[in-house]
Design an enzyme around this catalytic site. Sequence first.
Site, PDB file in Angstrom:
ATOM      1  N   ILE A 103       0.976  -1.328   0.027  1.00  0.00           N
ATOM      2  CA  ILE A 103       0.027  -0.038   0.078  1.00  0.00           C
ATOM      3  C   ILE A 103       1.063   1.129   0.122  1.00  0.00           C
ATOM      4  CG2 ILE A 103      -1.656   1.271   1.385  1.00  0.00           C
ATOM      5  CD1 ILE A 103      -2.843  -1.323   2.440  1.00  0.00           C
ATOM      6  N   LYS A 141      -1.919   0.060  11.293  1.00  0.00           N
ATOM      7  CA  LYS A 141      -0.848  -0.475  10.434  1.00  0.00           C
ATOM      8  C   LYS A 141       0.034  -1.306  11.414  1.00  0.00           C
ATOM      9  CE  LYS A 141       2.616   0.735   7.068  1.00  0.00           C
ATOM     10  NZ  LYS A 141       3.724  -0.299   7.668  1.00  0.00           N
ATOM     11  N   LYS A 348       1.741   7.009   8.200  1.00  0.00           N
ATOM     12  CA  LYS A 348       2.485   6.487   9.307  1.00  0.00           C
ATOM     13  C   LYS A 348       2.658   7.712  10.340  1.00  0.00           C
ATOM     14  CE  LYS A 348       5.877   3.414   7.413  1.00  0.00           C
ATOM     15  NZ  LYS A 348       7.284   2.950   7.576  1.00  0.00           N
TER      16      LYS A 348
END
Length: 706
Positions: A103, A141, A348
């Site tokens: 991704i 994640k 992130k």
Amino acid sequence: MTHPDLFGDAQAATSDLSAKPVTSTAVRAAQLRAALHHHAHRYYTLDAPEIPDAEYDRLFRQLQALEAEHPELLTPDSPTQRVGGKVLAEFAQVRHRVPMLSIRTETDTKASGAEAFDARIRKELGLGDAQPAVGYVAELKFDGLAMSLRYENGVLVQGATRGDGETGEDVTANVRTIGQIPLRLPEGVPAVLEVRGEVYMRRGDFEALNERQRQRIAAGAKGEKTFVNPRNAAAGAVRQLDSGIAADRPLSFFAYGLGEVTAPADQPLWTTHYDMLMQLKAWGFPVAEQTAVVEGAAGLVAFHQRIAAQRDSLPYDIDGVVYKVNDLALQQQLGFVTREPRWAVAHKYPAQEEMTQVLAIDVQVGRTGKLTPVAKLAPVFVGGVTVTNATLHNELEARRKDVRIGDTVIVRRAGDVIPEVVSVVLDRRPADAPQFTMMSHCPVCGSLAEREEGEADHRCTGGLFCSAQRKQAVWHFAHRRAMDVDGLGDKLVDQLVDSGQVNTLADLYHLKLENLANMDRMAEKSAVNLLQALEKSKQATLPRFLFGLGIRHVGEATAKELARHFGQLDAVMAASEDALLQVADVGPIVAHSIRTFFDQPHNREVVQALRDAGIRWAEGEALAPTEMPLAGVTVVLTGTLQTMGRDEAKDKLEALGAKVAGSVSKKTSYVVAGAEAGSKLDKAQALGVPVLDDAGLAVLLSGQKP
């Protein structure tokens, strides 16, 4: 790293861009490709990364930028054209019928990263400002190993790693050892169902595993090691040729997607990604409870912020969150680009591990005298802040990690945890880097620094003299069970020491009213009360004074035994270790600690200064425990006494040889009951234990038994 010249050559090539732009850029691209292949091999194949994820991501983005600007440099084997990883020859290969693509990563760690993704999706779908918000599924994640589980007719037949995205490794035997992965599914599942997810290790399980590893190493086991982080431990377990090793490691699993599924095209099993996840959960697959459906950019931002606040308290590691368009029809409409779906992005958080250089190793002295080596670092942004120091804990830990001045190291910071050095990048070590050795004397006061047998930490033996320990020494000296200086709390101690008015314990007894009047939140009445408390504390007892000195390992009970055995302070100060070992409650470690404390000239000077300041106690002759008038008597105090406080009564009883216990039993000699005595009095009456009032206590304190 086997290519230490890559970065240096890249810098040289970059510096010559103006003269040879195409050639220099081509060299730089080749160097980046080689470095990325090397580090991907270390990460995916060997499970032994040499650089943190953030460093790899930076190199990857540099190559992406070069290839975007110079398309002629793009090669079929470029890391930007594949997912990454390599199949180990020892494992059977598995061809993924539906590729396991990666991704896209949104590197903007702020809320604007979520807003940018939503804006991109709306543009791709041709949605105007007035049209409704797009629905998304927001997930965690995970920092683990991607896995594909293939079920045929409801039975697990294959577990495969991602590998290079097209071909992975058959790790079925190892996957079967993971308790969270169903081996058989309920009736009604598709004939072929490939569930995609992440194998990971919970933080608690990781710590327990490393503790077992440390015990094995201590027992002399060969080839054992501790693990750097949960991700490496999990990946290494899944990719063991011996499934027994995998079974020995506590692995977990979260499902988050699908590969191949056989279902009638005209009868879709679900229409949204979230419904699909909930169906997987109903079939027995773990799905992270934080997974949520949100609306538009605002929903994504709120999820990102909420999980960021929870990140450090989660029982497993994550390095970001993932956003996916919820509607499967819209996912199909958006499609894919090269190696990633348009309808998903990984957002992130700031990296918790980064790479930097050790500029120096200093030794800090804590409030209790502990000496801690601290790596002074070239500033690096990690875990959301700029870090310049990282603890090495103690000499043994610094030696185990072999951290040296000049080393390039990986530094980790998570939440409010003190930054620490995770590992050293050995291939970047200077040839002349010296091994760290703890200094033999305190860097603050010059007193001897010692590490006791069986302990990891070195400690300064300066005690009362060492300025680094001054606040702790003063606070302990004033403690209720030591010199009992009422009103001298930790905040006032901080002010007195920081202002330079108290440099040794004896300075407390030279304070004047005008000194205290300038202290924050110190009214004149409070100052007067404190001076009176200091004056009162001069009438002490030898056990309280010994305890107040803060000698390591000497608690209240040991201080009382020392006073009881030697009778006088000078006798305690002069006693050899052999003589100290004759005292009840004193073993070799305590005896050595006492002798070391009084061997320091600075400590003896402070003791003399306290005596000169007027501190006195009644000293007596040394008595054997059996010679004391209340030897063998056990007393329990309960309720409010009329003639004295319970602490004072306890001190006086123990000075006569009695043991003061906290609970009543058949072995209790007497219970002294004051006003509002409770359950202890009831128990004493039930057991037939003699109960005394204040008059009976007075008889005991006269050395007689009622």
